[in-house]
Enzyme design. Structure first.
Site, PDB file in Angstrom:
ATOM      1  N   ASP A 123       0.818  -1.208   0.000  1.00  0.00           N
ATOM      2  CA  ASP A 123       0.000   0.000   0.000  1.00  0.00           C
ATOM      3  C   ASP A 123       0.858   1.266   0.000  1.00  0.00           C
ATOM      4  OD1 ASP A 123       1.023  -0.280   2.532  1.00  0.00           O
ATOM      5  OD2 ASP A 123      -0.810   0.277   3.578  1.00  0.00           O
ATOM      6  N   ASP A 153       7.186  -4.361  14.314  1.00  0.00           N
ATOM      7  CA  ASP A 153       7.703  -2.996  14.223  1.00  0.00           C
ATOM      8  C   ASP A 153       7.918  -2.383  15.601  1.00  0.00           C
ATOM      9  OD1 ASP A 153       4.962  -3.127  14.540  1.00  0.00           O
ATOM     10  OD2 ASP A 153       4.511  -1.459  13.194  1.00  0.00           O
TER      11      ASP A 153
END
Length: 533
Positions: A297, A375
């Site tokens: 994306d 992350d």
């Protein structure tokens, strides 16, 4: 003559009788097998077979012993024959390997000589290997796709084994004159693969279109699309690019076993699993030394490839760096300086969203890779180890994917407003050595703490005391004061493992109403407080 022959025959006969007599005496005097003095054979039932020494069964003992010795000799002879055959076969194999080694040594020597010769000639670089996919019967295959006779690496897919074909340069003897000519600088230019993490978004097409549009060299920047989820329509979109990308598929599509309270986070577990598998493919299956990771994306800027190409040597040279990111968390249009597209920073906050990783760093991270939330795990002190990343003033990526496991978190409030750079910067021609820690820190601290200290109200009102574009410094003293100031100035106010987004040594740099502002702790800052998260 007859007498002499008779004497020889008689002597021979006497020697034969004497030898057999000695052999019988020797065998008669031996104890049966087993423990000394036992009289019991080593095998079960030995007592019945061998009898007792000195008893009535001595004749039987002798016959049995002779038979056993003959059998053992026969067995040993057979074993020796087998060993001799194995030695012979291994000898042939060793000879073949020795010949191959000689040929490889000669080939390596020839390659080195050609490289040295070409470096001296200062001519054109050869094309590094291109990665393409041979996708069998998958939908979206293109007729007339490029074929190769190069080595094939097989990767499991959800329906079959996919063949990932490295299209390599042909043998040196068959290369064209153009491929033989290289320059010293270009011959050392790194191949930087782009790894696209994909799942079930058919809008991956937008991401791939921009990557292919701006890619300066398919050989230096091969694109690898790693797909999870097994989504057929997304697979068809990826397959429609044919040999322009390499399409690999995560083989494990099962649910991850998680605690009951984490079932709603199943997507985060699958993402972490996919990242681990895909990065192992790049570094181990494809044997690459670095990678730039983007997701399906993300749209990239025109100078995306130039940015990473120029920063790759900096990342390798400075052990205090562990990534290069194309993303600025505070990259909204009102917060960045459009005239400073070339401006780069060090940051203690791991940004992600288009980032470069070296193989050496992956070798450190992979053994302890988390099962979910990779992350945020990267932002923990145990992983970061006081290392930093490089990030731009103006982002080289933007995200267009509101749909995802985070359910649009931050997208509507922040991410949709991130400014994408449109001005191409020739980073490779710039001196970027100022980003090395020994140069950067002193200049950065000097610039921040020599800036006038102002109150937030002065910035908001634009009072007459503020002359020029800055920089100005706003000082925070606690987590709460930082959050209040950040919200009022329009920057992101959260912490991860005590580090504010885009922060370096606790300082967040941005533009506010056209003025450069440093939101900074008091001078003498030493470390982050993880309890601020």
């Amino acid at each position: 003559m007859v007498r002499k022959k008779g004497s020889l025959i008689l002597c021979g006969g006497l020697l034969f009788v004497l030898w057999n007599a000695l052999l019988l005496l020797y065998l008669w005097g031996r104890s049966p097998l087993g423990r000394p003095g036992d009289g019991v054979g080593a095998e079960p039932g030995g007592k019945e077979e061998w009898g007792v020494v000195g008893g009535k069964g001595n004749g039987a003992n002798l016959a049995g012993e002779v038979i056993r010795l003959a059998e053992e000799v026969e067995i040993q002879l057979e074993t020796q024959k087998k060993l001799l055959k194995q030695i012979g076969s291994h000898r042939a194999l060793w000879a073949r390997q020795r010949d191959i080694g000689k040929r490889e040594t000669a080939h390596t020597k020839q390659v080195k000589e050609e490289v040295i010769h070409n470096q001296q000639q200062q001519q054109q670089p050869p094309k590094p290997p291109q990665l393409t996919v041979k996708d069998g019967e998958d939908p979206g295959d293109q007729p007339g796709a490029k074929q190769s006779h190069s080595p094939v690496h097989t990767v499991a897919s959800d329906s079959k084994l996919e063949q990932l074909v490295f299209v390599q340069t042909t043998d040196i003897k068959e290369e064209s004159e153009k491929e033989k000519s290289v320059t010293s600088a270009a011959s050392q230019e790194a191949v930087i693969p782009i790894l696209v993490i994909a799942c079930d978004r058919v809008t991956v097409k937008r991401s791939l279109d921009r990557l292919i549009q701006y890619r300066p060299s398919p050989e230096l920047f091969p694109i690898i699309v790693s797909q999870d989820c097994g989504h057929a329509e997304t697979a068809r979109v990826i397959g429609s690019y044919g040999g322009q990308v390499t399409h690999i598929r995560q083989p494990d599509l099962s649910n991850v076993r998680v605690r009951p309270e984490h079932r709603k986070f199943q997507g985060y577990y699958k993402i972490a699993r996919h990242y681990r598998w895909a990065l192992n493919q790049v570094f181990h299956t494809f044997s690459q030394s670095t990678v730039v990771i983007v997701e399906d994306d993300l749209e990239v800027a025109p100078d995306f490839f130039e940015y990473f190409r120029a920063l790759y040597p900096i990342l390798r040279a400075d052990p205090s760096l562990w990534c290069v990111s194309a993303w600025n968390d505070n990259g909204r249009e009102a917060l960045v300086d459009p005239s400073k597209a070339q401006l780069l920073y060090r940051t203690d906050f791991f940004p992600g969203l288009g980032w470069m990783l070296l193989k050496d760093m992956w070798e450190e991270l992979e053994p302890k890779w988390p099962s979910a939330f990779w992350d945020d795990w990267m932002r923990q002190p145990e992983q970061r180890k006081e290392r930093s990343c490089i990030r731009p003033e103006i982002s080289r990526t933007i995200t267009f994917g509101r749909k995802g496991v985070s359910l649009g978190q931050f997208f509507d409030q922040y991410l949709r407003y991130i400014k994408l750079n449109v001005e191409s910067v020739p980073f490779a021609k710039l001196d970027l050595s100022y980003l090395l820690k020994e140069k950067y820190d002193d200049e950065f601290i000097k610039e921040v703490y020599s800036a006038p200290l102002v109150k937030i109200e002065e910035l908001q009102q634009g009072g007459g005391s503020l002359k020029g574009p800055g920089p100005y410094r706003v000082q925070y003293s606690s987590r709460d004061t930082f959050r209040v100031f950040a919200r009022n100035l329009g920057v992101m106010d959260d912490f991860k493992s005590g580090v504010p987004r885009t922060g370096y040594r606790g300082v967040v740099s941005f533009l506010y109403r056209g003025r450069r502002v440093f939101l900074a702790p008091a001078q003498g800052w030493t470390q982050y407080d993880i309890s601020w998260s």
